[in-house]
Design a protein around this motif. Structure first.
Motif, PDB file in Angstrom:
ATOM      1  N   THR B 353       0.834  -1.210   0.000  1.00 59.34           N
ATOM      2  CA  THR B 353       0.000   0.000   0.000  1.00 59.34           C
ATOM      3  C   THR B 353       0.860   1.249   0.000  1.00 59.34           C
ATOM      4  N   LEU B 354       2.013   1.133  -0.605  1.00 55.10           N
ATOM      5  CA  LEU B 354       2.911   2.285  -0.722  1.00 55.10           C
ATOM      6  C   LEU B 354       2.174   3.444  -1.386  1.00 55.10           C
ATOM      7  N   VAL B 355       1.404   3.073  -2.383  1.00 58.06           N
ATOM      8  CA  VAL B 355       0.467   4.017  -2.966  1.00 58.06           C
ATOM      9  C   VAL B 355      -0.913   3.503  -2.567  1.00 58.06           C
ATOM     10  N   PRO B 356      -1.712   4.321  -1.869  1.00 59.21           N
ATOM     11  CA  PRO B 356      -3.002   3.826  -1.382  1.00 59.21           C
ATOM     12  C   PRO B 356      -3.834   3.225  -2.504  1.00 59.21           C
TER      13      PRO B 356
END
Lengths: 104, 874
Positions: B353-356
């Motif tokens: 989830t580094l990028v939501p």
């Protein structure tokens, strides 16, 4: 009617742009076996390139313009996808604020 | 003695108010002749006295009115003073005197276990969650310091956060400290006198491992597991784990590391003899009998003698507790959980989830789909319950929902955008040759070698953002997503077959859509078989593999000249498949290249069977050929078919497309996992560096940190003491969640017709979803972890919670497969179809309802599993 046909020409331009870009990607996609796949790649590029050329040549002026706009619009759209994605990822990355979050 | 320090045998169950729950329980047990190690309690009054001396009254009063963002900092100040300031002379003397009496009674120097004992009932769960301090190997010199640290643990960020969340007044909390002689246990463990997940009272569950029990509680060690019948303590099931690590009972001079390697010979040896197992069970049941409710008991064995370390009531944590505080409506994202049912570790979740994620969310380590977000996008009038059910069982045909006209324009716009964004990708992936994704391997190697790129950036490059000139082979995740076109192709195939040959066998489309060559996970299974064939030809290798546990066999093979050819073949196999692992989506899972013994375990399995895997495949191929012949005959009677054969060609073309996209899906996953392997290597390098600098103490702890905490440790803004408690708490929580498994929905009450396929008590017919056609009857073998349970006899029915490619070799041995979580598209379904064996997935609680040795009838056409009654089998 003219407007409708222009819209159709524009859409056709988009479609053929998609096809052309996919064909050009074949160079990279099949580079690892290009000695065997060169014909396939070349055929794809030539086929769609020729199609675009023939279609543009056959079209009357107002439709030809709409068609070319369709080609270019999609090309610009496609080329902007990756930079936009990079901006999105860079802006939304949750590991950005390292120093602020260390105590949580 | 004053009430500041009391001997354990002076306290009882009614004294929890000043000696804490732990102290009161232990005192109660000791008084009633339970084998509790001797000790004393530093009472909560002592803590209060110390606070007075430190004059912290004002700080405590101010906490109530402090802004939330300042609470942690203020508590840190309190903690710091508690841990660093000296105790009042009188109190210190009392504690040391009590300690002196312990030593005198023993007649020799001892080390102690120093453990927090919370006085408030509502803090009991916090203790359980490992938020409050526990210290081992404490000698006289460290005793006072450890007592202060126990008190200080009340003010750790995690404990403060827990109290804030649960509305517990900070100033009202108090802590006693239990000091006992530390048992130098050879074996220790935990036992439950009722099932902590289901609450079932007919079984006793015991988990045990070598050395001290601390490592079992926080999950650093995978223990042996025994389930006993409560009535007569007969062993119902047992699983002997590969116990690689243990917490040492003794420390050498100067030694600080507490986890040590278990000697090879002991790793797969049962930690409890039948007599000791019975002893543990009996004492656990005595605890239950004494307290009048099911107990969670921690125990130790030293020199053949049983010791009771803790006993507390079991809190049955149901799945309904998961996500209780989350607002919204969510359904489990099955494509991920059907690969493994455990929650992701914090680091793995954080990297994913580094990028939501849009429309998705991790809840307690499992990925869920936001049902309301999807509902807003769809142009249908559909309830959240119906939509959740469909999202969960995506491979079923879509129900006939009514269209919502008002949403159509938005849908068209979204659909158009989706088309424009993905059209080029879909064209590029329309007909990729085998080997198109091989370029990804080179990219992985390049990024692995580049030490300037950390795991987060590598994650972005490998899995999220390709470069413009990248070949499509460098985008396994995008290819995997593009393979979802399988669904529409399957739908078309089904419609064609049903329209033109409605009387064909029920599984016609399934059979037509299977049997691709070049499916990498199937090739991996064949590769292991090839290793087994080579091992079988070499008597020396064969004998070693059959006589030893895999780890020992590997060590010996490496020293044996005759085995070098085999080892070279093994290395060749690992060069291609070494990035795979059991539970391979989880970053924490060791890859086969790190531990080749796992592969040897599978090879060993194959040495025990006589049936070649190609027989399954030939059977499936023959069935397909027969089906096509049947299809051709039925189509012949239709107009113009004899002349042009168009219908057959169309059906075969549709089938070829189905096979192509299924293969693409499976193969892209092979490479996606390779990317995860690179991330793991980078994380392990960081772990190694941090352990070298003392910022981490135990292997694997790193996976319980988040990316920003990792960065903090690397930069020096965080130290080991800052993260120690949170790691322990997260580990304990992780174990708890692993045992429960994920709920199918959160925030949605599913009506009966959409209820999950949980089976009724005593049910003999279990319903699931058909994933591979055929019918088969045989003995069940329940396998929860293929690295532990490697004994699947030929023809037995594999019953598993989930499967992933690491389980593939078991499919070659099994006669059929039954899986708790899965779908038609899942690994179990895909591989079962490739091997031509019946498979039923989504059979809720299959591993609990079906026991080892049960005779079961699997119907892969109807999607049902029947447990054949014993008497019918006689």
């Amino acid at each position: 009617m003219t407007l409708l046909l222009q819209v159709v020409a524009f859409a056709l331009g988009i479609y053929l742009s998609i096809r052309m870009i996919a064909a050009l990607h074949g160079i990279a996609d099949f580079w690892y076996m290009i000695d065997k796949a060169w014909l396939r790649v070349l055929a794809g590029v030539l086929a769609w390139g020729t199609t675009i050329g023939v279609v543009a040549w056959l079209m009357a002026r107002p439709y030809q313009t709409a068609f070319v706009w369709g080609l270019l619009t999609y090309l610009v759209f496609y080329l902007s996808l990756l930079p936009l994605a990079r901006l999105y990822v860079a802006g939304r990355r949750t590991d950005r604020y390292i120093e602020k979050d260390v105590s949580a | 003695m004053t009430s500041l320090v009391l001997s354990l045998d002076e306290v009882g169950a009614g004294d929890a108010g000043f000696v804490g729950g732990k102290g009161a329980n232990l005192g109660e047990l000791l008084r009633n002749a339970f084998p509790v190690p001797p000790g004393f309690v530093v009472c909560a009054d002592a803590y209060a006295r110390f606070l007075e001396v430190l004059d912290l009254g004002a700080e405590l009063r101010q906490l109530d009115s402090a802004p939330p963002e300042e609470i942690v900092q203020r508590c840190a100040v309190i903690r710091d003073r508690l841990e660093k300031e000296d105790l009042p002379r009188e109190l210190a003397d009392l504690i040391l005197a009590a300690h002196g009496r312990l030593i005198a009674n023993r007649g020799r120097p001892i080390v102690c276990a120093v453990r927090s004992s919370a006085t408030a009932e509502d803090l009991g769960a916090a203790s359980f969650a490992g938020q409050h301090g526990t210290y081992y190997y404490v000698d006289t010199a460290q005793l006072l310091k450890k007592v202060r640290q126990c008190w200080g643990s009340l003010w750790s960020p995690e404990a403060v956060s827990y109290r804030a969340t649960h509305g517990i007044d900070h100033a009202s909390v108090a802590m006693a400290v239990v000091v006992q002689e530390m048992i130098a246990s050879e074996v220790s463990g935990v036992s439950f006198t009722a099932n902590p997940v289901s609450g079932s009272r007919d079984e006793v569950i015991i988990e045990s491992s070598w050395g001290m029990g601390a490592a079992i509680v926080d999950g650093r060690v995978t223990p042996d597991s025994y389930v006993l019948e409560r009535a007569d303590l007969r062993v119902r099931t047992q699983r002997v784990a590969d116990k690689r690590l243990m917490v040492a009972a003794h420390l050498e001079a100067g030694q600080t590391a507490r986890l040590e390697e278990v000697p090879n010979a002991m790793r797969r040896r049962e930690s409890l003899t039948p007599d000791l197992l019975r002893t543990v069970a009996q004492w656990s049941l005595k605890c239950e009998s004494h307290f009048g409710k099911p107990q969670d008991v921690e125990w130790a064995i030293c020199e053949g003698r049983f010791y009771l370390l803790q006993s507390r009531p079991i809190t049955v944590m149901g799945r309904e507790d998961i996500g209780r505080d989350i607002k919204g409506k969510y359904v489990l994202f099955k494509p991920l959980v059907e690969n493994f049912t455990d929650p992701f570790t914090p680091l793995a979740e954080n990297l994913m989830t580094l990028v939501p994620l849009i429309g998705m969310q991790f809840i307690d380590g499992w990925m869920y789909v936001d049902v309301e977000a999807v509902r807003r996008l769809l142009p249908f009038k559909v309830s959240a319950e119906a939509l959740a059910d469909h999202i969960y069982s995506i491979s079923k045909d879509a129900p006939a929902w009514k269209v919502s006209i008002s949403k159509l324009p938005a849908l068209l716009a979204i659909g158009l955008m989706f088309f424009l964004v993905n059209a080029v990708l879909f064209l590029r992936t329309r007909s990729l040759p085998d080997g198109a994704l091989d370029s990804y391997r080179a990219l992985c190697e390049k990024l692995d070698a580049d030490t300037s790129i950390g795991p987060a950036d590598a994650n972005v490059r490998l899995l999220l953002l390709p470069k413009l000139g990248d070949p499509v082979g460098n985008m396994p995740l995008l290819i995997n997503l593009a393979a979802v076109r399988f669904l529409s192709r399957m739908h078309i195939l089904r419609r064609l077959v049903r329209r033109w040959a409605p009387d064909l066998r029920a599984d016609a489309e399934t059979l037509l859509g299977s049997g691709s060559d070049g499916v990498l996970s199937a090739e991996m299974g064949r590769g292991i078989w090839a290793l087994a064939v080579e091992a079988n030809r070499n008597a020396c290798v064969r004998d070693m593999l059959l006589a030893q546990v895999p780890e020992r066999a590997l060590a010996e093979l490496r020293l044996t000249t005759e085995a070098q050819d085999f080892l070279r073949s093994l290395d060749g196999f690992l060069a291609k498949n070494g990035h795979r692992a059991i539970k391979e989506w989880e970053l924490r899972s060791p890859r086969w290249e790190e531990n080749p013994a796992v592969v040897l375990g599978m090879v060993r399995n194959y040495l025990l069977i006589e049936t070649e895997p190609s027989i399954h495949e030939k059977k499936a191929a023959d069935a397909r050929a027969e089906l096509i012949g049947d299809l051709r005959a039925r189509l012949q009677i239709l107009p113009l078919e004899r002349t042009f054969g168009l219908r057959l060609r169309l059906i075969l073309f549709a089938a070829e497309r189905v096979r192509y996209f299924l293969k693409m899906r499976e193969n892209s996953r092979f490479y996606y996992i390779m990317g995860i392997g690179v991330l793991r290597k980078k994380v392990l390098r960081i772990e190694s560096e941090l352990m070298r600098h003392g910022k981490l103490k135990c292997k694997d702890d790193i996976f319980f940190l988040r990316v920003n905490e990792l960065a903090g440790l690397q930069s020096g803004s965080l130290q080991w003491l800052d993260v120690e408690d949170r790691i322990r708490e997260r580990r304990i929580e992780h174990i708890r969640l692993c045992k429960m498994g994920p709920p199918k929905t959160i925030g949605i009450e599913m009506p009966e017709k959409y209820a999950p396929a949980t089976q009724h008590e005593g049910a003999t017919l279990l319903q699931g979803q058909a994933a591979s056609p055929g019918a088969y009857e045989g003995r069940a073998r329940v396998i929860l972890d293929p690295s532990i349970d490697v004994e699947l006899k030929p023809g037995e029915v594999l019953v598993a919670p989930y499967t992933d490619p690491a389980w593939t070799p078991l499919f070659l041995t099994a006669g059929a497969a039954v899986v708790e979580v899965g779908s038609y598209l899942s690994h179990a379904g895909t591989v079962a179809r490739e091997f031509g064996m019946p498979c039923v997935v989504d059979v809720g609680e299959a591993t609990q309802k079906i026991r080892n040795g049960d005779r079961i009838a699997v119907d892969g056409n109807l999607g049902s599993v029947r447990i054949v009654p014993q008497q019918a089998d006689a």
